[in-house]
Design an enzyme around this catalytic site. Structure first.
Site, mmCIF file in Angstrom:
data_model
loop_
_atom_site.group_PDB
_atom_site.id
_atom_site.type_symbol
_atom_site.label_atom_id
_atom_site.label_comp_id
_atom_site.label_asym_id
_atom_site.label_seq_id
_atom_site.Cartn_x
_atom_site.Cartn_y
_atom_site.Cartn_z
ATOM 1 N N ARG A 119 11.522 3.866 2.855
ATOM 2 C CA ARG A 119 11.173 2.871 4.089
ATOM 3 C C ARG A 119 12.207 2.011 4.286
ATOM 4 O O ARG A 119 13.172 1.586 3.228
ATOM 5 C CB ARG A 119 9.961 2.126 3.620
ATOM 6 N N HIS A 170 5.844 5.893 11.255
ATOM 7 C CA HIS A 170 5.139 5.852 9.949
ATOM 8 C C HIS A 170 4.400 7.356 9.817
ATOM 9 O O HIS A 170 3.234 7.056 9.865
ATOM 10 C CB HIS A 170 4.509 4.479 9.821
ATOM 11 N N LYS A 191 26.598 -4.092 -1.152
ATOM 12 C CA LYS A 191 28.162 -4.137 -1.356
ATOM 13 C C LYS A 191 28.699 -3.083 -0.402
ATOM 14 O O LYS A 191 29.766 -3.133 -0.179
ATOM 15 C CB LYS A 191 28.266 -3.284 -2.591
ATOM 16 N N ARG A 197 0.687 -1.150 0.036
ATOM 17 C CA ARG A 197 0.125 0.055 0.028
ATOM 18 C C ARG A 197 0.834 1.393 -0.064
ATOM 19 O O ARG A 197 0.466 2.056 -0.715
ATOM 20 C CB ARG A 197 -1.026 0.148 1.164
ATOM 21 N N THR A 198 1.786 1.407 1.054
ATOM 22 C CA THR A 198 2.352 2.676 1.004
ATOM 23 C C THR A 198 3.218 3.003 -0.108
ATOM 24 O O THR A 198 3.024 4.188 -1.004
ATOM 25 C CB THR A 198 3.580 2.450 2.178
HETATM 26 C C1 NCD Z 1 1.937 -0.949 8.083
HETATM 27 C C2 NCD Z 1 3.463 -0.807 8.356
HETATM 28 O O1 NCD Z 1 4.411 -1.009 7.335
HETATM 29 O O2 NCD Z 1 4.006 -0.206 9.329
HETATM 30 N N1 NCD Z 1 1.539 -1.169 6.922
HETATM 31 C C3 NCD Z 1 1.052 -0.026 6.226
HETATM 32 O O3 NCD Z 1 2.181 0.755 5.858
HETATM 33 N N2 NCD Z 1 -0.025 -0.024 5.630
HETATM 34 C C4 NCD Z 1 1.589 -1.672 9.316
HETATM 35 C C5 NCD Z 1 2.121 -3.081 9.306
HETATM 36 O O4 NCD Z 1 3.101 -3.450 8.268
HETATM 37 O O5 NCD Z 1 1.496 -4.010 9.989
#
Ligand code: NCD
Length: 304
Positions: free
Chosen positions: A104, A132, A83, A54-55
């Site tokens: 991320r 997040h 590396k 999703r993100t």
């Molecule tokens: C979350 C995350 O990656 O922290 N998911 C997301 O970004 N929608 C929650 C999770 O992974 O449980």
């Protein structure tokens, strides 16, 4: 307004409200099917060194809907980390390619390391078990839509409150509003002490419990989280805790009529699919809101 977003701790209430107003404009443009062109010379680098559906895809969709372009780096194994390159050097490189960096990364604090290497607009898309912030903003936006406002709410958080970075960011964000917090978790997965200290310092009310039944009747919102398997050093502990909670339709129907059930997704088994068709299920609305919210965040970060 910010151009680099690491933690929701850094946002003022007025900035959150400005993001929401901007999101509404984005929603209207999406509804009208208008194509934007003002980002056509802008490139977003999406660096995803941890799994994401999703993100990553909603950030990409948001940039494309704004008329911009996207470049990607996906997974540690396919990057120069393999590396032995430092994150600092990677960011020093990427800043030459992109106007905005979204990242991320599995380590807490990696987003802070990244902005020490660049002045370019930067959005933290999850730093390990840290924060997040963009998810929290879309969560809060969704709560506001579902409940009509963010003040005078009692919000329960259930599941993995220790490692759940979306929980950490959403608590910091909601601390700007008149919210009472109820933290529901096994003893091993309690909300971190530094977050409790933050709430104490602000004089905000919270309680901790291990069972949802005892507090259900008070809740306006129940924010459900996955037990974060990948964060456990000891997999036997994960196995012991993974089925701690299961929210089903029967339980939801014992709560307030307009109780909103949220989840950042992915869900494993902590919300039964029989909740999906109840009016209380709000998690797919979160997914829907992720595009206009991230459009607003990209636009504000690039035009601050
Ligand atoms: C979350 C995350 O990656 O922290 N998911 C997301 O970004 N929608 C929650 C999770 O992974 O449980």
């Amino acid at each position: 307004m910010f151009s680099q977003l690491i933690s929701t701790k850094d946002l003022q209430r007025s900035e959150i409200e400005k993001i929401f107003t901007h999101t509404q404009k984005m929603e209207k443009m999406l509804q009208e099917g208008r194509i934007l062109t003002h980002m056509q010379n802008k490139i977003m680098a999406a660096l995803f060194y941890e799994p994401s559906t999703r993100t990553r895809l909603s950030f990409e969709t948001a940039m494309l809907k704004l008329g911009g372009k996207v470049i990607n780096a996906i997974g540690m194994d396919n990057s120069s980390f393999q590396k032995g390159e430092t994150l600092h050097d990677t960011i020093k490189t990427i800043e030459n390619y992109a106007d905005l960096i979204v990242m991320r990364h599995p380590e807490i604090g990696s987003a802070t390391t990244a902005i020490q290497a660049t002045n370019k607009p930067f959005l933290n898309a999850g730093d390990g078990a840290g924060e997040h912030p963009t998810q929290a903003i879309l969560d809060a936006y969704t709560i506001q839509q579902a409940q009509g406002n963010l003040d005078k709410l009692t919000v329960g958080f259930i599941g993995d409150l220790k490692y759940g970075r979306t929980v950490h960011s959403l608590v910091y964000l909601l601390s700007h509003f008149q919210v009472e917090f109820i933290f529901i978790s096994p003893a091993e997965l309690k909300i971190p002490n530094e977050i409790k200290k933050y709430l104490d310092d602000k004089g905000l009310v919270y309680q901790e419990t291990e069972t949802v039944q005892s507090v259900l009747a008070n809740l306006d919102v129940l924010y459900v989280t996955r037990i974060q398997k990948e964060r456990f050093a000891n997999q036997a502990e994960y196995t012991q805790l993974k089925d701690s909670y299961r929210i089903d339709a029967n339980l939801v129907q014992q709560g307030k009529k307009n109780l909103s059930i949220l989840h950042p997704l992915p869900r494993i088994n902590e919300i039964s699919t029989d909740v999906d068709n109840l009016p209380n299920a709000t998690y797919f609305q979160q997914v829907k809101n992720s595009v206009p919210v991230r459009m607003a965040l990209i636009d504000l970060a690039l035009n601050h």
